[in-house]
Design a protein around this motif. Structure first.
Motif, mmCIF file in Angstrom:
data_model
loop_
_atom_site.group_PDB
_atom_site.id
_atom_site.type_symbol
_atom_site.label_atom_id
_atom_site.label_comp_id
_atom_site.label_asym_id
_atom_site.label_seq_id
_atom_site.Cartn_x
_atom_site.Cartn_y
_atom_site.Cartn_z
ATOM 1 N N THR A 99 54.168 52.815 -90.518
ATOM 2 C CA THR A 99 54.201 54.250 -90.729
ATOM 3 C C THR A 99 53.635 54.997 -89.523
ATOM 4 O O THR A 99 52.876 54.438 -88.726
ATOM 5 N N VAL B 140 58.203 54.454 -99.350
ATOM 6 C CA VAL B 140 58.300 55.230 -98.115
ATOM 7 C C VAL B 140 59.751 55.321 -97.637
ATOM 8 O O VAL B 140 60.211 56.389 -97.207
ATOM 9 N N ARG C 54 51.211 61.972 -97.590
ATOM 10 C CA ARG C 54 52.646 61.841 -97.382
ATOM 11 C C ARG C 54 53.285 63.214 -97.164
ATOM 12 O O ARG C 54 52.722 64.209 -97.584
ATOM 13 N N ILE D 158 58.055 57.044 -90.539
ATOM 14 C CA ILE D 158 58.169 55.633 -90.133
ATOM 15 C C ILE D 158 58.312 55.577 -88.624
ATOM 16 O O ILE D 158 59.186 56.241 -88.055
#
Length: 242
Positions: free
Chosen positions: A11, A99, A26, A30
């Motif tokens: 990430t 994710v 969040r 990525i």
């Protein structure tokens, strides 16, 4: 040989603190992804590219993968499953696929991939009631461990500072470990890991690694001895929230 592919994501956002409490921060973005198929000698890496303003030379890795590129990766995984490959992760159910879903916008596709893939750590949780770290698994099975000199919490800062090669080697090594742990444990018909006390513990693996859907069918283990056991349903919570 089973047709298998292991993958791992890194990430982009630097998460403060030591506990990696990532959900309040969040979207994480990525930075890069590595995959390794059982029929490949070396891992493949995935990241986006960008040109700096005024630059005329080759583009450099972008700070984050674009939604288009992450979606392309998800479609790549889908294509491999259609060719008969099983996807392998370590904690991919509650992290990597969560994710990936957010960054790609392909929520339903990622949910399906997550349910049908093999998350070895989740299998262990369903069997034993507690998780095991990937490095502890590597040490227990005597396979190559994590890349030395790099801590996982440092990776976002390294990527942001332009140390792309170091991060790419780190994520490639994690993909290697994931595939090697899966293969060696299935070959031995048991999974082994190094405990915090330094001893080796083991878990029978007579049926091989189970998919998330199959692991959920296992009987609930006795966790009465644990202070704060993490229930298996918590690993799937994001599927109901998204």
């Amino acid at each position: 040989m089973k047709k298998q592919i292991a993958f791992d994501i890194e990430t982009a956002k630097d998460i403060p603190g030591d506990g990696f409490d990532w959900k309040p921060h969040r979207p994480l973005g990525i930075s890069c992804i590595a995959t390794l198929q059982c029929d490949q000698a070396e891992p493949e890496v995935w990241h986006s590219l960008e040109h700096q303003a005024g630059e005329k030379n080759q583009p450099r890795p972008a700070s984050r993968m674009s939604q288009v590129d992450v979606a392309s990766f998800v479609r790549h995984l889908i294509g491999l499953t259609q060719q008969g490959y099983s996807i392998l992760t370590w904690n991919g159910l509650s992290f990597d696929f969560d994710v990936l879903a957010e960054e790609s916008g392909m929520f339903e596709e990622c949910k399906q991939l997550a349910r049908e893939h093999v998350d070895m750590m989740f299998h262990i949780v369903c069997e034993k009631g507690f998780p095991v770290g990937l490095d502890a698994a590597a040490k227990g099975l005597d396979v190559s461990g994590k890349l030395s000199g790099v801590a996982g919490v440092e990776v976002p800062k390294l990527w942001a500072s332009g140390e792309y090669d170091k991060v790419l080697e780190y994520v490639k090594q994690d993909a290697r470990i994931t595939l090697e742990v899966a293969q060696k444990a299935e070959q031995n018909k048991k999974f082994q890991w190094k405990t915090r006390k330094g001893t080796i513990s083991s878990m029978p693996l007579l049926r091989g690694w189970l998919t998330v859907e199959d692991a959920l069918e296992l009987a609930e283990p006795d966790t009465s001895w644990m202070t704060a056991p993490k229930g298996r349903k918590s690993f799937l919570a994001w599927m109901d929230e998204s």
